[in-house]
Design a protein around this motif. Structure first.
Motif, PDB file in Angstrom:
ATOM      1  N   PRO A   1       0.814  -1.228   0.000  1.00 26.65           N
ATOM      2  CA  PRO A   1       0.000   0.000   0.000  1.00 26.65           C
ATOM      3  C   PRO A   1       0.841   1.269   0.000  1.00 26.65           C
ATOM      4  CG  PRO A   1      -0.866  -1.579   1.579  1.00 26.65           C
ATOM      5  CD  PRO A   1       0.451  -2.129   1.110  1.00 26.65           C
ATOM      6  N   GLU A   2       2.056   1.205   0.537  1.00 30.92           N
ATOM      7  CA  GLU A   2       2.895   2.393   0.572  1.00 30.92           C
ATOM      8  C   GLU A   2       3.206   2.931  -0.828  1.00 30.92           C
ATOM      9  OE1 GLU A   2       3.154   0.365   4.361  1.00 30.92           O
ATOM     10  OE2 GLU A   2       3.413  -0.337   2.298  1.00 30.92           O
ATOM     11  N   VAL A   3       3.121   2.042  -1.825  1.00 30.45           N
ATOM     12  CA  VAL A   3       3.419   2.467  -3.195  1.00 30.45           C
ATOM     13  C   VAL A   3       2.279   3.310  -3.767  1.00 30.45           C
ATOM     14  CG1 VAL A   3       4.108   1.634  -5.492  1.00 30.45           C
ATOM     15  CG2 VAL A   3       4.769   0.359  -3.470  1.00 30.45           C
ATOM     16  N   SER A   4       1.129   3.307  -3.097  1.00 32.25           N
ATOM     17  CA  SER A   4      -0.030   4.046  -3.604  1.00 32.25           C
ATOM     18  C   SER A   4       0.268   5.530  -3.741  1.00 32.25           C
ATOM     19  CB  SER A   4      -1.241   3.843  -2.688  1.00 32.25           C
ATOM     20  OG  SER A   4      -0.989   4.354  -1.399  1.00 32.25           O
ATOM     21  N   LEU A   5       1.113   6.062  -2.861  1.00 31.95           N
ATOM     22  CA  LEU A   5       1.472   7.475  -2.949  1.00 31.95           C
ATOM     23  C   LEU A   5       2.235   7.758  -4.238  1.00 31.95           C
ATOM     24  CD1 LEU A   5       1.300  10.129  -1.384  1.00 31.95           C
ATOM     25  CD2 LEU A   5       3.524   9.605  -0.399  1.00 31.95           C
ATOM     26  N   SER A   6       3.107   6.846  -4.614  1.00 33.21           N
ATOM     27  CA  SER A   6       3.845   6.981  -5.865  1.00 33.21           C
ATOM     28  C   SER A   6       2.898   6.909  -7.058  1.00 33.21           C
ATOM     29  CB  SER A   6       4.908   5.886  -5.979  1.00 33.21           C
ATOM     30  OG  SER A   6       5.508   5.885  -7.251  1.00 33.21           O
TER      31      SER A   6
ATOM     32  N   LEU B   1       5.926  11.278 -13.977  1.00 33.23           N
ATOM     33  CA  LEU B   1       6.742  10.152 -13.546  1.00 33.23           C
ATOM     34  C   LEU B   1       7.827  10.567 -12.560  1.00 33.23           C
ATOM     35  CD1 LEU B   1       7.206   8.201 -16.904  1.00 33.23           C
ATOM     36  CD2 LEU B   1       5.603   7.735 -15.050  1.00 33.23           C
ATOM     37  N   TYR B   2       8.293  11.800 -12.663  1.00 31.71           N
ATOM     38  CA  TYR B   2       9.345  12.247 -11.766  1.00 31.71           C
ATOM     39  C   TYR B   2       8.844  12.312 -10.324  1.00 31.71           C
ATOM     40  CZ  TYR B   2      11.496  13.473 -16.190  1.00 31.71           C
ATOM     41  OH  TYR B   2      12.013  13.411 -17.455  1.00 31.71           O
ATOM     42  N   ALA B   3       7.639  12.815 -10.127  1.00 31.19           N
ATOM     43  CA  ALA B   3       7.053  12.837  -8.788  1.00 31.19           C
ATOM     44  C   ALA B   3       6.820  11.418  -8.291  1.00 31.19           C
ATOM     45  CB  ALA B   3       5.744  13.622  -8.799  1.00 31.19           C
ATOM     46  N   ALA B   4       6.371  10.533  -9.183  1.00 30.74           N
ATOM     47  CA  ALA B   4       6.122   9.136  -8.804  1.00 30.74           C
ATOM     48  C   ALA B   4       7.408   8.467  -8.336  1.00 30.74           C
ATOM     49  CB  ALA B   4       5.529   8.374  -9.984  1.00 30.74           C
ATOM     50  N   ILE B   5       8.485   8.670  -9.071  1.00 32.39           N
ATOM     51  CA  ILE B   5       9.763   8.060  -8.709  1.00 32.39           C
ATOM     52  C   ILE B   5      10.292   8.644  -7.403  1.00 32.39           C
ATOM     53  CG2 ILE B   5      12.191   7.897  -9.410  1.00 32.39           C
ATOM     54  CD1 ILE B   5      11.220   7.590 -12.286  1.00 32.39           C
ATOM     55  N   ALA B   6      10.046   9.941  -7.196  1.00 30.55           N
ATOM     56  CA  ALA B   6      10.494  10.571  -5.960  1.00 30.55           C
ATOM     57  C   ALA B   6       9.844   9.913  -4.745  1.00 30.55           C
ATOM     58  CB  ALA B   6      10.166  12.065  -5.998  1.00 30.55           C
ATOM     59  N   PHE B   7       8.586   9.536  -4.860  1.00 33.69           N
ATOM     60  CA  PHE B   7       7.895   8.878  -3.758  1.00 33.69           C
ATOM     61  C   PHE B   7       8.308   7.412  -3.617  1.00 33.69           C
ATOM     62  CE2 PHE B   7       4.614  12.285  -4.240  1.00 33.69           C
ATOM     63  CZ  PHE B   7       4.679  12.758  -2.941  1.00 33.69           C
ATOM     64  N   ALA B   8       8.626   6.748  -4.727  1.00 29.13           N
ATOM     65  CA  ALA B   8       8.925   5.316  -4.690  1.00 29.13           C
ATOM     66  C   ALA B   8      10.375   5.018  -4.327  1.00 29.13           C
ATOM     67  CB  ALA B   8       8.591   4.680  -6.042  1.00 29.13           C
TER      68      ALA B   8
ATOM     69  N   LEU C   1      19.462  -0.088  -8.338  1.00 31.74           N
ATOM     70  CA  LEU C   1      20.435   0.996  -8.302  1.00 31.74           C
ATOM     71  C   LEU C   1      19.941   2.100  -7.374  1.00 31.74           C
ATOM     72  CD1 LEU C   1      21.269   1.273 -12.101  1.00 31.74           C
ATOM     73  CD2 LEU C   1      22.453  -0.039 -10.356  1.00 31.74           C
ATOM     74  N   GLN C   2      20.809   2.586  -6.531  1.00 34.02           N
ATOM     75  CA  GLN C   2      20.435   3.640  -5.600  1.00 34.02           C
ATOM     76  C   GLN C   2      20.639   4.999  -6.268  1.00 34.02           C
ATOM     77  OE1 GLN C   2      19.003   3.015  -2.687  1.00 34.02           O
ATOM     78  NE2 GLN C   2      19.157   0.845  -3.152  1.00 34.02           N
ATOM     79  N   LYS C   3      19.562   5.711  -6.431  1.00 35.07           N
ATOM     80  CA  LYS C   3      19.628   7.043  -7.042  1.00 35.07           C
ATOM     81  C   LYS C   3      18.739   7.979  -6.248  1.00 35.07           C
ATOM     82  CE  LYS C   3      18.865   9.577 -11.350  1.00 35.07           C
ATOM     83  NZ  LYS C   3      20.200  10.152 -11.404  1.00 35.07           N
ATOM     84  N   GLU C   4      19.349   8.972  -5.657  1.00 36.76           N
ATOM     85  CA  GLU C   4      18.590   9.885  -4.803  1.00 36.76           C
ATOM     86  C   GLU C   4      17.684  10.766  -5.651  1.00 36.76           C
ATOM     87  OE1 GLU C   4      19.352  13.367  -1.431  1.00 36.76           O
ATOM     88  OE2 GLU C   4      21.023  12.275  -2.346  1.00 36.76           O
ATOM     89  N   MET C   5      16.417  10.756  -5.341  1.00 30.22           N
ATOM     90  CA  MET C   5      15.455  11.569  -6.059  1.00 30.22           C
ATOM     91  C   MET C   5      14.375  12.011  -5.072  1.00 30.22           C
ATOM     92  SD  MET C   5      13.300  10.674  -9.521  1.00 30.22           S
ATOM     93  CE  MET C   5      14.811  10.452 -10.437  1.00 30.22           C
ATOM     94  N   THR C   6      14.355  13.280  -4.750  1.00 29.80           N
ATOM     95  CA  THR C   6      13.409  13.783  -3.768  1.00 29.80           C
ATOM     96  C   THR C   6      12.606  14.929  -4.351  1.00 29.80           C
ATOM     97  OG1 THR C   6      15.070  15.299  -2.890  1.00 29.80           O
ATOM     98  CG2 THR C   6      14.904  13.147  -1.832  1.00 29.80           C
ATOM     99  N   LEU C   7      11.471  15.213  -3.708  1.00 31.27           N
ATOM    100  CA  LEU C   7      10.660  16.336  -4.131  1.00 31.27           C
ATOM    101  C   LEU C   7      11.378  17.644  -3.835  1.00 31.27           C
ATOM    102  CD1 LEU C   7       7.137  15.186  -2.911  1.00 31.27           C
ATOM    103  CD2 LEU C   7       7.975  15.283  -5.252  1.00 31.27           C
TER     104      LEU C   7
END
Length: 279
Positions: free
Chosen positions: A53-58, A67-74, A141-147
């Protein structure tokens, strides 16, 4: 030439009206924290997709905005490559619905049709992926992506307006170039033969719905309603098949699965829509 310039100006005005307001709205809702409060709406979809369910925010961010906002949440959730492939497959089809469905409305496709088609086909695509005997491996892969963070509401508004304007200008320049190239190809190389449908599909597959539909909007009078429905349906399922999948490949998603399933479903559903067009 005057008519061609008028077409480019009308398309540019449409892009400005669509891109800038929705870009601002997205940043305002994220800044006020409203987006987080409506993500529960999409939890039934995460259940069908086999995601937590946590993925629902993404999903909420992707479906409503981009998609950028979605990836930032995921990104902070530690999803596996397989889960990233599921998320990328669904959101690759069903993202930015308010903006892109409004664009498709200009091509005589109602919002209910665009919404049901993209969410429905997105779910079908995930179900197909989960039933296929495909084993997706690879380290995430770890890639930092934040709002984005803003110091104040005014800072958010000014920054968002600037970013939205830059994006609109880029889209306008590209679509204008495409319109002039199409005109040259049609009048000089193919003697005014109708290339709008095939050219818009190619443009949409490579660059996305906004670009592909922009070509169609400028040339819609040269296409029948049946052709518009076919191309529009295809574009809503299979668009931006290079940039969008690669955003998820960064986290281990399978590029060929993301592209292959969408192309196959785009061909199938476009064919079915045309076959049952009279109904």
């Amino acid at each position: 030439m005057k008519q061609l310039i008028n077409q480019a100006l009308k398309t540019a005005l449409l892009i400005i009206k669509l891109v800038i307001p929705f870009y601002l709205l997205a940043d305002i809702l994220i800044y006020l924290g409203i987006l987080q409060k409506i993500s529960f709406i999409f939890e039934p979809i995460t259940s069908i997709m086999g995601l937590s369910p946590e993925v629902s925010l993404s999903i909420a961010a992707g479906v409503l905005f981009n998609l950028y906002a979605a990836i930032a949440f995921a990104a902070p959730l530690g999803l596996t490559p397989y889960e990233w492939t599921i998320l990328g497959l669904f959101l690759g089809i069903a993202h930015a619905l308010p903006v892109e469905n409004t664009i498709m409305k200009k091509l005589s496709m109602p919002h209910w049709y665009s919404t049901l088609l993209r969410i429905g086909v997105g779910i079908i695509a995930v179900i197909i992926l989960r039933t296929l005997p495909i084993h997706i491996e690879g380290k995430t892969l770890q890639k930092e992506m934040t709002l984005p963070h803003y110091d104040s509401f005014w800072d958010m508004i000014t920054t968002s307006l600037y970013n939205a304007s830059v994006l609109a200008i880029k889209i306008i320049i590209l679509i204008t170039i495409i319109i002039f190239i199409m005109h040259f190809i049609r009048t000089k190389l193919f003697k005014n033969k109708n290339l709008s449908a095939s050219f818009s599909i190619i443009t949409g597959i490579i660059l996305g719905i906004t670009y592909g539909a922009g070509v169609l909007i400028a040339e819609k009078d040269k296409l029948t309603k049946k052709e518009l429905l076919y191309v529009g349906t295809f574009l809503m399922i299979a668009h931006s098949l290079i940039e969008d999948p690669l955003l998820f490949v960064l986290f281990g998603a399978n590029f060929w699965v993301l592209v292959g399933i969408r192309l196959v479903l785009a061909v199938i559903f476009s064919y079915l829509v045309v076959k049952f067009y009279k109904l």
